[in-house]
Design a protein around this motif. Structure first.
Motif, mmCIF file in Angstrom:
data_model
loop_
_atom_site.group_PDB
_atom_site.id
_atom_site.type_symbol
_atom_site.label_atom_id
_atom_site.label_comp_id
_atom_site.label_asym_id
_atom_site.label_seq_id
_atom_site.Cartn_x
_atom_site.Cartn_y
_atom_site.Cartn_z
ATOM 1 N N LEU A 106 0.838 -1.198 0.000
ATOM 2 C CA LEU A 106 0.000 0.000 0.000
ATOM 3 C C LEU A 106 0.878 1.255 0.000
ATOM 4 C CD1 LEU A 106 -2.932 1.029 0.092
ATOM 5 C CD2 LEU A 106 -2.759 0.991 2.578
ATOM 6 N N GLN A 107 1.919 1.255 0.833
ATOM 7 C CA GLN A 107 2.862 2.370 0.826
ATOM 8 C C GLN A 107 3.509 2.514 -0.544
ATOM 9 O OE1 GLN A 107 5.720 1.614 3.943
ATOM 10 N NE2 GLN A 107 4.711 3.069 5.306
ATOM 11 N N HIS A 108 3.896 1.392 -1.125
ATOM 12 C CA HIS A 108 4.545 1.410 -2.433
ATOM 13 C C HIS A 108 3.644 2.066 -3.484
ATOM 14 C CE1 HIS A 108 7.287 0.069 -5.564
ATOM 15 N NE2 HIS A 108 6.261 -0.413 -6.211
ATOM 16 N N LEU A 109 2.351 1.780 -3.407
ATOM 17 C CA LEU A 109 1.401 2.326 -4.380
ATOM 18 C C LEU A 109 1.049 3.785 -4.122
ATOM 19 C CD1 LEU A 109 -1.032 -0.700 -4.640
ATOM 20 C CD2 LEU A 109 0.606 0.061 -6.384
ATOM 21 N N LEU A 110 0.956 4.191 -2.854
ATOM 22 C CA LEU A 110 0.426 5.515 -2.527
ATOM 23 C C LEU A 110 1.451 6.564 -2.099
ATOM 24 C CD1 LEU A 110 -2.758 4.445 -0.543
ATOM 25 C CD2 LEU A 110 -2.590 5.132 -2.943
ATOM 26 N N ALA A 111 2.613 6.148 -1.620
ATOM 27 C CA ALA A 111 3.568 7.100 -1.036
ATOM 28 C C ALA A 111 4.011 8.175 -2.024
ATOM 29 C CB ALA A 111 4.784 6.363 -0.480
ATOM 30 N N ARG A 112 4.224 7.833 -3.262
ATOM 31 C CA ARG A 112 4.681 8.821 -4.253
ATOM 32 C C ARG A 112 3.687 9.968 -4.421
ATOM 33 N NH1 ARG A 112 9.070 6.619 -5.868
ATOM 34 N NH2 ARG A 112 9.290 4.455 -6.412
ATOM 35 N N ARG A 113 2.406 9.655 -4.256
ATOM 36 C CA ARG A 113 1.381 10.696 -4.386
ATOM 37 C C ARG A 113 1.096 11.402 -3.076
ATOM 38 N NH1 ARG A 113 -2.905 7.251 -7.657
ATOM 39 N NH2 ARG A 113 -1.917 5.754 -6.332
ATOM 40 N N LEU A 114 1.129 10.690 -1.966
ATOM 41 C CA LEU A 114 0.697 11.263 -0.696
ATOM 42 C C LEU A 114 1.806 11.888 0.140
ATOM 43 C CD1 LEU A 114 -1.846 8.553 0.524
ATOM 44 C CD2 LEU A 114 -2.319 10.723 -0.616
ATOM 45 N N LEU A 115 2.962 11.260 0.197
ATOM 46 C CA LEU A 115 3.995 11.708 1.125
ATOM 47 C C LEU A 115 4.469 13.136 0.879
ATOM 48 C CD1 LEU A 115 5.377 10.506 3.612
ATOM 49 C CD2 LEU A 115 7.269 9.867 2.120
ATOM 50 N N PRO A 116 4.808 13.538 -0.352
ATOM 51 C CA PRO A 116 5.253 14.929 -0.525
ATOM 52 C C PRO A 116 4.214 15.951 -0.055
ATOM 53 C CG PRO A 116 5.850 13.630 -2.438
ATOM 54 C CD PRO A 116 4.948 12.764 -1.593
ATOM 55 N N GLY A 117 2.943 15.706 -0.312
ATOM 56 C CA GLY A 117 1.888 16.621 0.133
ATOM 57 C C GLY A 117 1.749 16.661 1.641
ATOM 58 N N ARG A 118 1.853 15.505 2.280
ATOM 59 C CA ARG A 118 1.764 15.443 3.738
ATOM 60 C C ARG A 118 2.941 16.180 4.375
ATOM 61 N NH1 ARG A 118 -1.885 10.908 5.002
ATOM 62 N NH2 ARG A 118 -3.548 11.377 3.556
#
Length: 156
Positions: free
Chosen positions: A124-136
């Motif tokens: 799940l992290q692998h799929l979502l981190a690229r989109r979510l982490l920089p914004g967070r």
């Protein structure tokens, strides 16, 4: 899985550095989207390092991370123990940005998951981190800057 990104933020380099190295109550406010207060514990704290248990809300996952900020403008952390992954950590380089604020150069990631739940969270992290982490992280830096400026931190 390793994620690399660059983030420009209005937070000064000092504010950004403090956001990563302040392990007091302020940390829970700055990182409130990604840090679960129920798992947060400072286990050791020195002049340029800390050992901290940090978890993510809603997932029931946590890591014990060894932080080091002995080099100015450079913060690293390594996972010493986790309930979902085999290791990992991050490196953040903080520099002044053109026109003010700061530029963060980030490498972040975790190694393979442990058990069924850990493997599911890892993917799940692998799929979502690229989109979510920089914004967070951008939101956390905005809160850090606003807190230091005496303004009310922006809501997520």
């Amino acid at each position: 899985m390793r994620l690399h990104f660059t983030l420009d933020t209005p937070a000064t380099p000092e504010q950004a550095f403090r956001a990563f190295t302040d392990f007091g109550a302020r940390r829970l406010e700055v990182w409130k989207i990604t840090l679960d207060p129920s798992t947060y514990r400072v286990l050791e704290h020195g002049e340029t390092n800390a050992l901290v248990c940090e978890g993510t809300p809603r997932f029931g996952i946590w890591n014990i991370e060894r932080y080091d900020w002995s080099e100015p403008g450079h913060v690293t952390w390594a996972t010493e123990h986790s309930n979902y992954c085999r290791g990992g950590g991050a490196e953040v380089r903080i520099a002044p940005a053109e026109g003010g604020g700061s530029r963060l150069t980030v490498t972040w990631g975790h190694d393979a998951g442990v058990g069924v739940r850990g493997t599911a969270v890892f993917w799940l992290q692998h799929l979502l981190a690229r989109r979510l982490l920089p914004g967070r992280w951008a939101a956390a830096m905005a809160r850090a800057a606003a807190m230091d400026d005496g303004a009310r931190p922006p809501e997520p």
